[in-house]
Design a protein around this motif. Sequence first.
Motif, PDB file in Angstrom:
ATOM      1  N   TYR A  27      61.603  45.739  51.005  1.00  0.00           N
ATOM      2  CA  TYR A  27      62.761  46.617  50.826  1.00  0.00           C
ATOM      3  C   TYR A  27      62.845  47.095  49.373  1.00  0.00           C
ATOM      4  O   TYR A  27      63.046  48.281  49.116  1.00  0.00           O
ATOM      5  N   TYR A  28      62.682  46.183  48.429  1.00  0.00           N
ATOM      6  CA  TYR A  28      62.744  46.570  47.022  1.00  0.00           C
ATOM      7  C   TYR A  28      61.584  47.485  46.649  1.00  0.00           C
ATOM      8  O   TYR A  28      61.728  48.360  45.801  1.00  0.00           O
ATOM      9  N   GLU A  29      60.446  47.312  47.317  1.00  0.00           N
ATOM     10  CA  GLU A  29      59.335  48.238  47.116  1.00  0.00           C
ATOM     11  C   GLU A  29      59.701  49.618  47.659  1.00  0.00           C
ATOM     12  O   GLU A  29      59.462  50.646  47.004  1.00  0.00           O
ATOM     13  N   GLU A  30      60.290  49.664  48.857  1.00  0.00           N
ATOM     14  CA  GLU A  30      60.713  50.938  49.448  1.00  0.00           C
ATOM     15  C   GLU A  30      61.714  51.667  48.560  1.00  0.00           C
ATOM     16  O   GLU A  30      61.728  52.898  48.510  1.00  0.00           O
ATOM     17  N   ARG A  31      62.547  50.922  47.872  1.00  0.00           N
ATOM     18  CA  ARG A  31      63.558  51.487  46.981  1.00  0.00           C
ATOM     19  C   ARG A  31      62.992  51.822  45.601  1.00  0.00           C
ATOM     20  O   ARG A  31      63.725  52.203  44.700  1.00  0.00           O
ATOM     21  N   LYS A  32      61.685  51.668  45.439  1.00  0.00           N
ATOM     22  CA  LYS A  32      60.981  52.012  44.187  1.00  0.00           C
ATOM     23  C   LYS A  32      61.476  51.171  43.005  1.00  0.00           C
ATOM     24  O   LYS A  32      61.599  51.659  41.884  1.00  0.00           O
ATOM     25  N   LEU A  33      61.718  49.888  43.278  1.00  0.00           N
ATOM     26  CA  LEU A  33      62.118  48.972  42.215  1.00  0.00           C
ATOM     27  C   LEU A  33      60.959  48.100  41.752  1.00  0.00           C
ATOM     28  O   LEU A  33      60.975  47.602  40.630  1.00  0.00           O
TER      29      LEU A  33
END
Length: 85
Positions: A27-33
């Motif tokens: 999820y954090y990867e999807e959010r570009k974090l």
Amino acid sequence: MSLLEKKVISIGTVSQLSGLSIRQIRYYEERKLIFPERTNGGTRLYSFRDVEKLVEIVERMEEGFQTYDIQQLEKRAVMKRESCS
């Protein structure tokens, strides 16, 4: 590249180190974090710096920040570092 930045850690190990589920990490990867590298086979690889960043993200989320807010804080930090160089 320092050892902290070398992308060699699997998502399962990152999950164990950070206490996050694999779904949360994705999820954090999807959010570009966070930005893992991908092997030719598609396996995500992370660095110890990524693990530290995930822990910081969780701390900010617990403080009430949303992922968009964290993303904006990261952008400002990068801009500040670049202007100081």
